[in-house]
Design an enzyme around this catalytic site. Structure first.
Site, PDB file in Angstrom:
ATOM      1  N   LYS A 133       0.843  -1.201   0.000  1.00 57.85           N
ATOM      2  CA  LYS A 133       0.000   0.000   0.000  1.00 57.85           C
ATOM      3  C   LYS A 133       0.880   1.255   0.000  1.00 57.85           C
ATOM      4  CE  LYS A 133      -0.250  -0.249   5.048  1.00 57.85           C
ATOM      5  NZ  LYS A 133      -1.074  -0.657   6.209  1.00 57.85           N
ATOM      6  N   ARG A 190     -10.587   0.017  14.841  1.00 58.15           N
ATOM      7  CA  ARG A 190     -10.685   0.636  13.508  1.00 58.15           C
ATOM      8  C   ARG A 190     -11.853  -0.033  12.788  1.00 58.15           C
ATOM      9  NH1 ARG A 190      -4.346   1.334  11.779  1.00 58.15           N
ATOM     10  NH2 ARG A 190      -4.895  -0.400  10.421  1.00 58.15           N
ATOM     11  N   TYR A 193      15.633  30.151   7.596  1.00 60.80           N
ATOM     12  CA  TYR A 193      14.567  30.979   8.170  1.00 60.80           C
ATOM     13  C   TYR A 193      14.638  31.029   9.691  1.00 60.80           C
ATOM     14  CZ  TYR A 193      12.379  30.401   3.553  1.00 60.80           C
ATOM     15  OH  TYR A 193      12.115  30.391   2.226  1.00 60.80           O
ATOM     16  N   MET A 235      11.173  24.209   2.326  1.00 58.08           N
ATOM     17  CA  MET A 235      10.373  23.369   1.429  1.00 58.08           C
ATOM     18  C   MET A 235      11.238  22.540   0.478  1.00 58.08           C
ATOM     19  SD  MET A 235       7.324  24.476  -1.194  1.00 58.08           S
ATOM     20  CE  MET A 235       6.398  25.319   0.073  1.00 58.08           C
TER      21      MET A 235
HETATM   22  C1  PLP Z   1      -0.297  -1.647   6.880  1.00 55.54           C
HETATM   23  C2  PLP Z   1      -0.883  -2.923   7.304  1.00 55.54           C
HETATM   24  C3  PLP Z   1      -0.067  -4.059   7.460  1.00 55.54           C
HETATM   25  C4  PLP Z   1       1.442  -4.034   7.392  1.00 55.54           C
HETATM   26  O1  PLP Z   1       1.943  -3.594   8.635  1.00 55.54           O
HETATM   27  P1  PLP Z   1       3.510  -3.575   8.943  1.00 55.54           P
HETATM   28  O2  PLP Z   1       3.598  -3.155  10.363  1.00 55.54           O
HETATM   29  O3  PLP Z   1       4.095  -2.535   8.021  1.00 55.54           O
HETATM   30  O4  PLP Z   1       4.034  -4.923   8.676  1.00 55.54           O
HETATM   31  C5  PLP Z   1      -0.691  -5.270   7.708  1.00 55.54           C
HETATM   32  N1  PLP Z   1      -2.031  -5.354   7.838  1.00 55.54           N
HETATM   33  C6  PLP Z   1      -2.842  -4.274   7.742  1.00 55.54           C
HETATM   34  C7  PLP Z   1      -4.292  -4.436   7.906  1.00 55.54           C
HETATM   35  C8  PLP Z   1      -2.297  -3.016   7.493  1.00 55.54           C
HETATM   36  O5  PLP Z   1      -3.097  -1.949   7.412  1.00 55.54           O
END
Ligand code: PLP
Length: 374
Positions: free
Chosen positions: A39, A136, A266, A314
């Site tokens: 992802k 979640r 800055y 930036m």
């Molecule tokens: C992002 C995610 C993972 C991977 O987690 P890591 O800690 O990077 O291994 C696995 N499962 C779900 C549901 C996630 O959202």
């Protein structure tokens, strides 16, 4: 002295061999099937190259958050199973079904929507996500009997194929993760009593895959660890036998000899103590170098490591290199593989009050990714 290719101002080197070897190592360590999590553009490493490298290391499936990310992988020619688990309210899964994307299902409504995307000759593959404490998404324990029963019915009539049941841990403490593991085991038993015995059960991400063997269930979802970074605050990549895949570097864009008392960047939060040399590094917060790391971080130039002087802007920041000989075009390495002399990404994460995940994932689109293999 290392240099970037001519004309390149900044780049992230992505060592795909490291990803392949990390997956191979973790697969052996966990004795489990690996769902490689790619992802967010492969945590900034590039989703397609990361997926290809992980599959080469023995991952059997891929995981992403969104269906759009999954479809992009399919369009790039990847034919391994891909699971997507975060969906817009009211999403239709028609396109996901056409591309053969497996869907993480967190509610009765999502289950119905997935079944609606089935055609006469094609069931939709789903993994039922159960809530075990993270707070979640995921099917709530109270809803599980109804959702599981309906999933079993939809499977019997050929609309759905229930490929997996899964959940996600909070990594709060061993006791909290064990409690979640117990809830997961209860959900599996309930599912089984309602006629659901999917081939896959998966709970562990990198942290539990390495640290909590009971959470492996023969299948683990690996994100951060496959990119060679540690999910633990107190253990390095090398401690875990992993090699960081991303290195971030830039070519020093300007060098200036200045007297004592010169303000830098800055707000003049840094003033030179004596006569010194300032080197300009063309990476800024637009590129994912966190402004919160101003005055900290770690930059390797010519075999020495320096912190950022003053504020990160930036597009650029300054390093006070003292009397160290530095020339325009010299490599400034922000992070990479510490066993090869680069600063650890965790030095930036610590300075910015965040975690290694966020640093690599936020490296911006102006930074060209260049694939390297070893
Ligand atoms: C992002 C995610 C993972 C991977 O987690 P890591 O800690 O990077 O291994 C696995 N499962 C779900 C549901 C996630 O959202």
């Amino acid at each position: 002295m290392s240099h970037l290719p001519a004309g390149v101002m900044r780049e992230a080197l992505i060592d795909t061999t490291a990803i392949t070897e990390n997956v191979r190592h973790l697969r052996r360590l966990t004795d489990s099937d690996v769902i490689a999590v790619v992802k967010a553009d492969g945590y900034g490493h590039g989703a397609v190259r990361s997926a290809v490298a992980a599959l080469a290391g023995g991952a059997s499936r891929l995981g992403v958050a969104d269906v759009a990310e999954a479809i992009a992988l399919r369009r790039a020619g990847i034919d391994a199973p891909i699971l997507a688990w975060l969906h817009a309210p009211g999403a239709s899964f028609a396109e996901a079904a056409v591309f053969g994307i497996e869907l993480g299902i967190s509610s009765f409504d999502q289950l119905v929507a997935a079944a609606a995307a089935a055609t006469a000759d094609r069931a939709v593959a789903v993994h039922l996500k159960v809530e075990t404490g993270l707070g979640r998404n995921g099917i709530a324990p109270a809803d599980a009997p109804v959702v599981f029963a309906e999933a079993a019915r939809l499977e019997r009539i050929g609309k759905l194929r229930v490929v997996g049941i899964f959940s996600h841990l909070s990594n709060t403490s061993p006791a909290d993760d064990r409690a979640a593991l117990d809830r997961f085991t209860e959900a599996l038993a309930l599912a089984s009593s309602l006629g659901l015995t999917p081939p896959l059960r998966h709970l562990a991400a990198s942290h539990a895959a390495i640290d909590l063997p009971e959470a492996r269930f023969g299948c683990v979802r690996l994100g951060i660890a496959m990119y060679g970074l540690s999910p633990f605050a107190d253990r390095t990549s090398a401690d875990l036998g992993l090699r960081p895949a991303m290195s971030l570097r830039a070519a020093v864009a300007a060098v200036r000899r200045v007297p004592a008392g010169q303000g830098v960047s800055y707000g003049y939060t840094h003033r030179t103590e004596g006569e010194t040399t300032l080197a300009l590094v063309p990476l800024g917060y637009a590129d994912g170098v966190p402004r919160a790391a101003s005055g900290g971080g770690a930059v390797r130039i010519g075999g020495e490591t320096f912190p950022v002087a003053g504020r990160i802007a930036m597009d650029q920041f300054v390093v006070d290199v003292g009397d160290h000989p530095v020339a325009v075009g010299d490599e400034a390495m922000l992070f990479g593989d510490p066993t090869l002399g680069a600063p650890a990404v965790e030095e930036w994460a610590d300075s910015a009050g965040t975690i290694n995940y966020e640093i690599v994932t936020r490296i911006g689109p102006r930074v060209a990714r260049r694939e390297v293999t070893r």
